[in-house]
Design a protein around this motif. Structure first.
Motif, PDB file in Angstrom:
ATOM      1  N   ASN A 214      21.170 -10.058  -9.988  1.00 42.24           N
ATOM      2  CA  ASN A 214      21.965 -11.282  -9.835  1.00 42.24           C
ATOM      3  C   ASN A 214      22.064 -11.667  -8.373  1.00 42.24           C
ATOM      4  OD1 ASN A 214      22.608 -11.770 -12.501  1.00 42.24           O
ATOM      5  ND2 ASN A 214      24.400 -10.431 -12.448  1.00 42.24           N
TER       6      ASN A 214
ATOM      7  N   LEU B  85      18.519 -12.909  -7.112  1.00 44.24           N
ATOM      8  CA  LEU B  85      18.164 -14.211  -7.675  1.00 44.24           C
ATOM      9  C   LEU B  85      19.012 -15.316  -7.042  1.00 44.24           C
ATOM     10  CD1 LEU B  85      17.819 -13.152 -11.424  1.00 44.24           C
ATOM     11  CD2 LEU B  85      15.967 -13.935  -9.933  1.00 44.24           C
ATOM     12  N   SER B  86      20.291 -15.053  -6.880  1.00 44.34           N
ATOM     13  CA  SER B  86      21.176 -16.054  -6.282  1.00 44.34           C
ATOM     14  C   SER B  86      20.757 -16.370  -4.855  1.00 44.34           C
ATOM     15  CB  SER B  86      22.618 -15.550  -6.275  1.00 44.34           C
ATOM     16  OG  SER B  86      23.076 -15.342  -7.582  1.00 44.34           O
ATOM     17  N   ARG B  87      20.492 -15.339  -4.078  1.00 38.11           N
ATOM     18  CA  ARG B  87      20.104 -15.537  -2.680  1.00 38.11           C
ATOM     19  C   ARG B  87      18.796 -16.297  -2.570  1.00 38.11           C
ATOM     20  NH1 ARG B  87      22.504 -11.851   1.240  1.00 38.11           N
ATOM     21  NH2 ARG B  87      24.288 -10.862   0.240  1.00 38.11           N
TER      22      ARG B  87
ATOM     23  N   GLY C  80      19.371 -19.751  -2.590  1.00 38.45           N
ATOM     24  CA  GLY C  80      20.173 -20.296  -1.494  1.00 38.45           C
ATOM     25  C   GLY C  80      21.671 -20.201  -1.691  1.00 38.45           C
ATOM     26  N   PHE C  81      22.098 -19.232  -2.492  1.00 34.77           N
ATOM     27  CA  PHE C  81      23.526 -19.087  -2.765  1.00 34.77           C
ATOM     28  C   PHE C  81      23.995 -17.655  -2.558  1.00 34.77           C
ATOM     29  CE2 PHE C  81      22.133 -22.744  -5.158  1.00 34.77           C
ATOM     30  CZ  PHE C  81      23.172 -23.637  -5.028  1.00 34.77           C
ATOM     31  N   ARG C  82      25.305 -17.499  -2.397  1.00 32.54           N
ATOM     32  CA  ARG C  82      25.923 -16.180  -2.379  1.00 32.54           C
ATOM     33  C   ARG C  82      26.756 -16.040  -3.641  1.00 32.54           C
ATOM     34  NH1 ARG C  82      24.500 -13.837   2.814  1.00 32.54           N
ATOM     35  NH2 ARG C  82      22.881 -15.391   3.188  1.00 32.54           N
ATOM     36  N   PRO C  83      26.384 -15.110  -4.515  1.00 34.34           N
ATOM     37  CA  PRO C  83      27.120 -14.979  -5.773  1.00 34.34           C
ATOM     38  C   PRO C  83      28.556 -14.527  -5.545  1.00 34.34           C
ATOM     39  CG  PRO C  83      25.590 -13.161  -5.502  1.00 34.34           C
ATOM     40  CD  PRO C  83      25.298 -14.130  -4.403  1.00 34.34           C
ATOM     41  N   VAL C  84      29.464 -15.112  -6.290  1.00 40.96           N
ATOM     42  CA  VAL C  84      30.879 -14.805  -6.141  1.00 40.96           C
ATOM     43  C   VAL C  84      31.409 -14.182  -7.431  1.00 40.96           C
ATOM     44  CG1 VAL C  84      33.153 -15.881  -5.918  1.00 40.96           C
ATOM     45  CG2 VAL C  84      31.270 -16.613  -4.435  1.00 40.96           C
ATOM     46  N   LYS C  85      30.869 -14.628  -8.537  1.00 38.69           N
ATOM     47  CA  LYS C  85      31.434 -14.249  -9.826  1.00 38.69           C
ATOM     48  C   LYS C  85      30.340 -14.470 -10.851  1.00 38.69           C
ATOM     49  CE  LYS C  85      35.276 -15.904 -12.635  1.00 38.69           C
ATOM     50  NZ  LYS C  85      35.898 -17.187 -12.980  1.00 38.69           N
ATOM     51  N   LYS C  86      30.245 -13.607 -11.847  1.00 41.61           N
ATOM     52  CA  LYS C  86      29.278 -13.893 -12.896  1.00 41.61           C
ATOM     53  C   LYS C  86      29.890 -13.568 -14.243  1.00 41.61           C
ATOM     54  CE  LYS C  86      27.164  -9.796 -14.367  1.00 41.61           C
ATOM     55  NZ  LYS C  86      28.041  -8.802 -13.748  1.00 41.61           N
ATOM     56  N   SER C  87      29.379 -14.181 -15.273  1.00 36.22           N
ATOM     57  CA  SER C  87      29.829 -13.807 -16.602  1.00 36.22           C
ATOM     58  C   SER C  87      28.622 -13.780 -17.513  1.00 36.22           C
ATOM     59  CB  SER C  87      30.917 -14.762 -17.090  1.00 36.22           C
ATOM     60  OG  SER C  87      30.405 -15.699 -17.979  1.00 36.22           O
TER      61      SER C  87
END
Lengths: 166, 166
Positions: free
Chosen positions: A117, A120-122, A125-132
């Motif tokens: 996760n 894939l997020s990085r 171009g993102f920083r994961p904060v929360k996933k469900s």
DNA sequence: GTTATTGCAAATGATTTGCACAAGG
DNA sequence: CCTTGTGCAAATCATTTGCAATAAC
């Protein structure tokens, strides 16, 4: 009930200038003593059975407070009900597998999943904060033996109907 | 609009002894021509803007039919609205990453993720049938540049409020 | 013609809220 | 005291449904 949770809640309550009340404390106590996911109606039934007197509105308000405080997480098990999970404090990255035959919910966590996760997020171009993540699956027991022990139990409790109806 | 979808819907409609209607066809056309996720209200607005006359009840009924037919999938983007995704026919295993700053939704699929879901499920004694994964993340643009281009756009469209309120 | 579909308005179900009274600090 | 919390009932919001009129086939 875990004292760390009580402390975090007390800290949140006093930081917001709120007060300690017997009703709210009973609700919190029930949630984190049983420590299993629940719907509002299930919680209300449990409270009624234990003779705890707390109105529906108060229970909704207590739940909202706990969610705001980060002690309770709203999850979606795909059955059309809002479910709350009190177990994210102990296990912050867990996921849910729901058996589509019997409705049994299995919690699981996996470090490879977290890693993936994150990567894939990085990459996007993102920083994961929360996933469900929810996996719906059928169990080998039902497939192989023609019956799933939990299915019987679930029907008795009125949680699963023969076809999948709610 | 993809003819394969129209064929599958027509097959479903006639197999169930249902009928072709102009209202339903317009709704279906709109959904699969734009081919992006939507809430019921957004869809209703789009239809109104195009001069399509179809009541709210009819739109709800058309959506339900499409979900039953497996052509449309209900997803939860974590914003409190029920969202529908018409894109699972083309991309059956995709997931959603939601930017918590601007609300932008990025779809992604990954074979490692599928593999891992399958292995983890089997290890627990299940066969995965369906999964839903949502990652909430903040974008590097906002973090590095202090502003996220989509954020502005989203606010203009009334989709994101300054704080995170709905 | 028969039966499904539509649009409206009313019903439903979950959740929130206004208000008067009770109770914490 | 002063302000938050509670319980009730009413309000709200999304979605579903009953029904009479309309339109497929």
């Amino acid at each position: 009930m875990n004292t760390a949770i009580k402390e975090r809640l007390d800290a949140y309550v006093s930081s917001k200038g709120l007060r300690q009340t017997s009703q709210r404390n009973s609700v919190v106590e029930e949630i984190f003593t049983v420590d299993e996911h629940f719907t509002v109606d299930e919680l209300l039934d449990r409270l009624k059975n234990k003779g705890v007197k707390s109105s529906r509105a108060t229970v909704y308000r207590a739940i909202r407070l706990l969610v705001e405080a980060g002690l309770l997480v709203e999850i979606d098990l795909g059955d059309g009900n809002t479910t709350y999970d009190p177990n994210f404090i102990d296990s912050p990255t867990h996921n849910h597998l729901v058996c589509i035959d019997c409705g049994q919910v299995t919690e699981f966590a996996d470090s490879h999943l977290e890693m993936l996760n994150d990567c894939l997020s990085r990459r996007m171009g993102f920083r994961p904060v929360k996933k469900s993540l929810r996996i719906e699956a059928c169990c080998d027991k039902l497939r192989n033996l023609g019956s799933c022990p939990n299915l019987i139990k679930a029907r008795i409790n009125g949680k699963r109907m023969p076809n999948g109806k709610r």
